[in-house]
Design a protein around this motif. Structure first.
Motif, short mmCIF file in Angstrom:
data_model
loop_
_atom_site.label_atom_id
_atom_site.label_comp_id
_atom_site.label_asym_id
_atom_site.label_seq_id
_atom_site.Cartn_x
_atom_site.Cartn_y
_atom_site.Cartn_z
N ASP A 1 0.83 -1.21 0.00
CA ASP A 1 0.00 0.00 0.00
C ASP A 1 0.86 1.26 0.00
O ASP A 1 0.54 2.25 -0.66
N SER A 2 1.97 1.23 0.76
CA SER A 2 2.82 2.41 0.85
C SER A 2 3.55 2.70 -0.46
O SER A 2 4.02 3.81 -0.68
N MET A 3 3.65 1.69 -1.32
CA MET A 3 4.35 1.85 -2.60
C MET A 3 3.39 1.86 -3.79
O MET A 3 3.83 1.87 -4.94
N ALA A 4 2.08 1.82 -3.54
CA ALA A 4 1.10 1.71 -4.61
C ALA A 4 0.94 3.04 -5.35
O ALA A 4 0.85 4.10 -4.73
N ARG A 5 0.92 2.97 -6.67
CA ARG A 5 0.71 4.16 -7.49
C ARG A 5 0.37 3.72 -8.92
O ARG A 5 0.44 2.53 -9.24
N ASP A 6 -0.03 4.65 -9.77
CA ASP A 6 -0.31 4.33 -11.16
C ASP A 6 1.01 4.17 -11.92
O ASP A 6 1.98 4.89 -11.67
N PHE A 7 1.04 3.24 -12.87
CA PHE A 7 2.24 2.99 -13.65
C PHE A 7 2.39 4.04 -14.74
O PHE A 7 1.50 4.24 -15.56
N GLU A 8 3.53 4.73 -14.74
CA GLU A 8 3.85 5.74 -15.75
C GLU A 8 5.20 5.37 -16.35
O GLU A 8 6.25 5.77 -15.84
N ALA B 1 8.61 13.33 -0.76
CA ALA B 1 9.89 12.87 -0.21
C ALA B 1 10.46 11.76 -1.05
O ALA B 1 11.65 11.71 -1.34
N ASP B 2 9.60 10.82 -1.44
CA ASP B 2 10.06 9.71 -2.28
C ASP B 2 10.63 10.23 -3.59
O ASP B 2 11.71 9.83 -4.01
N ALA B 3 9.89 11.12 -4.24
CA ALA B 3 10.32 11.63 -5.53
C ALA B 3 11.61 12.42 -5.40
O ALA B 3 12.51 12.33 -6.22
N GLY B 4 11.73 13.21 -4.31
CA GLY B 4 12.93 13.99 -4.09
C GLY B 4 14.14 13.13 -3.85
O GLY B 4 15.24 13.39 -4.34
N GLU C 1 4.08 8.69 11.30
CA GLU C 1 3.19 8.72 10.13
C GLU C 1 3.40 10.04 9.39
O GLU C 1 3.67 11.08 9.99
N VAL C 2 3.29 10.01 8.08
CA VAL C 2 3.33 11.22 7.28
C VAL C 2 2.16 11.19 6.32
O VAL C 2 1.69 10.13 5.96
N ASP C 3 1.68 12.37 5.94
CA ASP C 3 0.56 12.38 5.01
C ASP C 3 1.03 11.96 3.63
O ASP C 3 2.21 12.05 3.30
N GLU C 4 0.09 11.52 2.82
CA GLU C 4 0.43 10.92 1.53
C GLU C 4 1.12 11.91 0.61
O GLU C 4 2.04 11.55 -0.10
N GLU C 5 0.69 13.17 0.61
CA GLU C 5 1.28 14.13 -0.31
C GLU C 5 2.74 14.38 0.02
O GLU C 5 3.60 14.39 -0.86
N SER C 6 3.07 14.58 1.33
CA SER C 6 4.45 14.85 1.69
C SER C 6 5.31 13.62 1.49
O SER C 6 6.48 13.70 1.14
N GLU C 7 4.73 12.42 1.73
CA GLU C 7 5.49 11.19 1.53
C GLU C 7 5.85 11.01 0.07
O GLU C 7 6.97 10.65 -0.27
N ALA C 8 4.88 11.28 -0.82
CA ALA C 8 5.14 11.15 -2.25
C ALA C 8 6.23 12.12 -2.68
O ALA C 8 7.11 11.79 -3.47
N SER D 1 11.49 -1.90 6.19
CA SER D 1 11.03 -1.38 4.91
C SER D 1 9.90 -0.38 5.09
O SER D 1 9.87 0.68 4.47
N LEU D 2 8.95 -0.71 5.99
CA LEU D 2 7.84 0.21 6.27
C LEU D 2 8.35 1.49 6.92
O LEU D 2 7.89 2.59 6.59
N GLU D 3 9.28 1.36 7.84
CA GLU D 3 9.85 2.54 8.50
C GLU D 3 10.53 3.46 7.49
O GLU D 3 10.42 4.68 7.56
N LYS D 4 11.26 2.84 6.58
CA LYS D 4 11.95 3.63 5.56
C LYS D 4 10.97 4.35 4.66
O LYS D 4 11.15 5.52 4.33
N LYS D 5 9.90 3.65 4.24
CA LYS D 5 8.92 4.26 3.36
C LYS D 5 8.12 5.35 4.06
O LYS D 5 7.70 6.33 3.46
N ARG D 6 7.87 5.18 5.36
CA ARG D 6 7.04 6.15 6.10
C ARG D 6 7.85 7.29 6.69
O ARG D 6 7.30 8.17 7.32
N GLY D 7 9.15 7.26 6.53
CA GLY D 7 9.96 8.36 7.02
C GLY D 7 10.38 8.25 8.46
O GLY D 7 10.91 9.20 9.03
N LYS D 8 10.17 7.08 9.12
CA LYS D 8 10.54 6.93 10.52
C LYS D 8 12.05 7.04 10.72
O LYS D 8 12.51 7.53 11.74
N SER D 9 12.79 6.54 9.74
CA SER D 9 14.24 6.54 9.89
C SER D 9 14.83 7.94 9.90
O SER D 9 15.96 8.16 10.31
N SER D 10 14.04 8.94 9.43
CA SER D 10 14.53 10.32 9.44
C SER D 10 14.10 11.06 10.69
O SER D 10 14.27 12.27 10.79
#
Length: 308
Positions: free
Chosen positions: A195-202, A280-283, A271-278, A256-265
């Protein structure tokens, strides 16, 4: 594009003249072989083992050997096969697309109408769209009888060659015959990671990193010769990676979940909201790609699929 074949689609009593074009292309950097001692180009020759003569392609026939006997097949012999001389793509049935296992798909081709009026072509295209089916076809191309799927892509008909059923191997692995127990907690954490990595394929956001870095390496070698610095060229040390010791499955999922959710930082809430998480991932990806010359996401926020 250049047509590689001309023929027609036989759709019942309807005949649809078409041209066939390769729908994909190879973007790999072209390399040739050289002798590592002096840089001399390596050349391959086709030599006859009887007379040692170098043989041109036009003087080469094919042969089949069985139980010590050999039969030679000339180009004319092969062209005489009825299937080889056919210029027809025969529609044999229409099936739901979901019934085709993706492992069967091979090379795709575009089909262009080859007549003054594209009406028959458009009729078949619209029929496939309206019925939401693909046409299973048989045809001959390059000295081989083939199975294919005729489907719609955008505004054109596409022919996708298929493997024959006996060309697909069965996967029989003894390691999968053991009784493996998956706990509810493991399944829950694994689903949360999905779920934390789910997105549309581009697809346009993915880059062939190896080819990008290979071009960088070639450019650096042209500029500096053999005295190039890997860290300077790519921004990383050769072979650099995360690595680390093997940990148990639950611990791997947790990290893996901690890394995706930003806990390691150092996130206090975890928890982080979806927009900021996306973002962070893209950045993070954009930062990594800057050194390697490859990009995915280009630093812009991306929509995520929300958990139901």
């Amino acid at each position: 594009m250049r047509a590689i074949w001309k023929g027609s689609i036989a759709f019942g009593l309807v005949n649809v003249p078409v041209k066939l074009y390769s729908a994909t292309e190879d973007h790999d950097v072209s390399l040739h072989q050289v002798h590592n001692k002096d840089g001399g180009r390596i050349r391959y020759q086709r030599k006859c083992e009887i007379c040692s003569a170098v043989v041109d392609y036009e003087d080469i026939d094919k042969a089949y050997e069985e139980e010590g006997r050999t039969v030679v097949l000339s180009t004319e012999d092969l062209k005489s096969l009825p299937a080889e001389s056919s210029r027809e793509i025969e529609v044999v049935e229409f099936v739901p697309a979901e019934q085709l296992d993706p492992i069967m798909y091979e090379k795709p081709y575009y089909l262009e109408p080859d007549s003054k009026s594209p009406k028959a072509y458009m009729l078949l295209l619209r029929t496939l769209q309206d019925t939401e089916r693909v046409a299973i076809v048989q045809y001959a191309l390059r000295q081989k009888t083939r199975l294919g799927a005729l489907r719609v892509r955008g505004d054109v008909l596409m022919l996708q060659s298929l493997l024959w059923d006996d060309e697909v191997r069965e996967a029989n692995f003894p390691s999968l015959e053991t009784d493996v127990k998956i706990s509810e907690k493991e399944l829950e954490m694994s689903s949360a990671l999905v779920d934390s990595m789910a997105r549309d394929f581009e697809p346009e956001e993915y880059t062939d990193n190896y080819q990008v870095q290979l071009r960088q390496l070639i450019a650096a070698k042209f500029e500096k010769g053999d005295s190039i610095d890997t860290e300077e060229t790519f921004g990383v040390t050769a072979g650099e990676g995360e690595g680390g010791e093997v940990i148990d499955l639950m611990e791997a999922l947790k990290r893996s979940l901690e890394k995706k959710r930003g806990k390691s930082s150092g996130s206090s809430s975890g928890e982080v909201d979806e927009e900021s998480e996306a973002g962070a991932d893209a950045g993070a990806v954009a930062g990594a790609g800057a050194g390697a010359g490859a990009s995915r996401g280009a630093g812009r926020p991306r929509a995520r699929a929300k958990k139901a």
